[in-house]
Design a protein around this motif. Structure first.
Motif, PDB file in Angstrom:
ATOM      1  N   LEU A  52       0.843  -1.203   0.000  1.00 59.42           N
ATOM      2  CA  LEU A  52       0.000   0.000   0.000  1.00 59.42           C
ATOM      3  C   LEU A  52       0.875   1.247   0.000  1.00 59.42           C
ATOM      4  O   LEU A  52       1.944   1.264   0.617  1.00 59.42           O
ATOM      5  CB  LEU A  52      -0.890   0.030   1.248  1.00 59.42           C
ATOM      6  N   GLN A  79       2.088   9.343  -2.000  1.00 57.41           N
ATOM      7  CA  GLN A  79       1.734   8.338  -3.015  1.00 57.41           C
ATOM      8  C   GLN A  79       2.802   7.256  -3.165  1.00 57.41           C
ATOM      9  O   GLN A  79       2.623   6.315  -3.916  1.00 57.41           O
ATOM     10  CB  GLN A  79       1.501   9.009  -4.378  1.00 57.41           C
ATOM     11  N   ARG A 101     -10.740   3.839   7.575  1.00 62.44           N
ATOM     12  CA  ARG A 101     -11.778   3.442   6.617  1.00 62.44           C
ATOM     13  C   ARG A 101     -12.399   2.110   7.015  1.00 62.44           C
ATOM     14  O   ARG A 101     -13.621   1.994   7.075  1.00 62.44           O
ATOM     15  CB  ARG A 101     -11.171   3.307   5.201  1.00 62.44           C
ATOM     16  N   ASP A 144      -2.377   5.222   1.663  1.00 58.06           N
ATOM     17  CA  ASP A 144      -3.317   4.120   1.898  1.00 58.06           C
ATOM     18  C   ASP A 144      -3.018   3.382   3.205  1.00 58.06           C
ATOM     19  O   ASP A 144      -3.941   2.872   3.854  1.00 58.06           O
ATOM     20  CB  ASP A 144      -3.305   3.141   0.712  1.00 58.06           C
ATOM     21  N   ARG A 185      -9.377  10.968   4.204  1.00 54.63           N
ATOM     22  CA  ARG A 185      -8.284  11.434   3.351  1.00 54.63           C
ATOM     23  C   ARG A 185      -7.777  12.813   3.814  1.00 54.63           C
ATOM     24  O   ARG A 185      -6.564  13.044   3.873  1.00 54.63           O
ATOM     25  CB  ARG A 185      -8.782  11.502   1.917  1.00 54.63           C
ATOM     26  N   LEU A 223      -6.174   3.072   5.847  1.00 60.42           N
ATOM     27  CA  LEU A 223      -6.757   1.741   6.000  1.00 60.42           C
ATOM     28  C   LEU A 223      -7.609   1.586   7.266  1.00 60.42           C
ATOM     29  O   LEU A 223      -8.793   1.257   7.192  1.00 60.42           O
ATOM     30  CB  LEU A 223      -5.645   0.688   5.975  1.00 60.42           C
TER      31      LEU A 223
END
Ligand SMILES: Nc1ncnc2c1ncn2[C@@H]1O[C@H](COP(=O)(O)OP(=O)(O)OP(=O)(O)O)[C@@H](O)[C@H]1O
Ligand SMILES: [Mg+2]
Length: 249
Positions: free
Chosen positions: A101, A140, A112, A105, A123, A109
């Motif tokens: 990831l 990223q 979410r 992310d 985010r 994780l």
């Protein structure tokens, strides 16, 4: 007190690893735990957020209390441990990021999946946290492309994303060279200034001495002494603490 441990006892088979360890931590305190290898520091830290289940004793974090009097770990214990863990974030020596990831992310994780937060909110919060730990520009990228210090700061941001009131760190800088370690310690100082409650197992005596409110010396599964760093690191009262400090300083 935001965190209180009373008479924690833990054995692995025949080995008594913790022999009645008690600790009280006030909101906003930074507590360093030092001591020789194998004395039970990691086990104690893991008991504080019930990653490890104490055999005996109690842990209270943000009013959630788990009490153990020996015997098997029950469904009720597991349920309380789960509630308690929601208040306590943890960071490990080896970062433990998810390699498949991106940094962003990794941080998204748990909010979410565990908290079911809407994508947009999660985010926005994740980017704020990455900003705070100085990683917004690598959001990223994948963990493998980051330095150890960046990975550890990402791990801190990931723990913070669950909005814990208490943060635990097990040797967060031991795998890092000194310059890079400093970036991680700087994040911890910032969190301290913001009032976060933090407990860190460390071999970094300089950080323990300069940044902590309280330093705890553990040996043989017990707390031998605890006190303000200027006292404990400079003029400890117990001979075992003195001997330990002589070997590490
Ligand atoms: N899951 C386990 N099963 C069996 N024994 C264990 C387990 N975890 C820890 N121990 C033992 O418990 C003792 C304390 O270990 P712990 O990892 O808490 O020490 P530590 O103070 O963190 O040491 P270090 O500074 O080397 O990290 C050691 O003797 C260790 O071998
Ligand atoms: Mg350890």
């Amino acid at each position: 007190m935001v965190l209180e441990a009373e008479h924690i006892a833990k054995r692995f088979g025949e080995v008594e690893v913790l022999r009645g360890v008690s600790l009280r931590v006030r909101r906003g305190d930074l507590v360093s735990i030092i001591g020789p290898s194998g004395c039970g520091k990691s086990t104690f830290l893991r008991c504080l957020n019930c990653l490890e289940l104490p055999d005996r004793g109690s842990v209270t974090a943000m009013g959630v209390r788990i009490e153990r009097a020996g015997g098997r770990w029950t469904r009720v214990d597991e349920h309380i441990a789960h509630r308690l863990r929601a208040h306590v974030g943890m960071v490990f020596q080896s970062f433990n990021l998810f390699a498949h990831l991106s940094v962003l992310d990794n941080i998204l994780l748990a909010p979410r999946v565990v908290k079911g937060e809407p994508a947009h909110t999660a985010r926005t919060q994740a980017m704020t946290l990455l900003e705070k730990v100085g990683l917004a520009d690598v959001a990223q990228r994948y963990p493998a492309s980051l330095s150890g210090g960046q990975q550890q700061r990402a791990a801190i941001a990931r723990a913070l994303a669950m909005r814990p009131e208490i943060m635990l760190y097990d040797e967060p800088t031991s795998a890092l060279d000194p310059l890079v370690a400093e970036e991680v310690l700087e994040v911890m100082r910032t969190l301290d200034a913001e009032g976060m409650t933090q407990i860190v197992v460390t071999h970094d005596m300089r950080f323990a001495q300069l940044a902590s409110d309280t330093v705890i010396y553990m040996d043989g599964g017990r707390i031998i002494e605890a006190g303000p760093p200027d006292l404990l690191c400079v003029n400890p009262s117990d001979e075992r603490t003195r001997r330990f400090l002589r070997t590490v300083l």
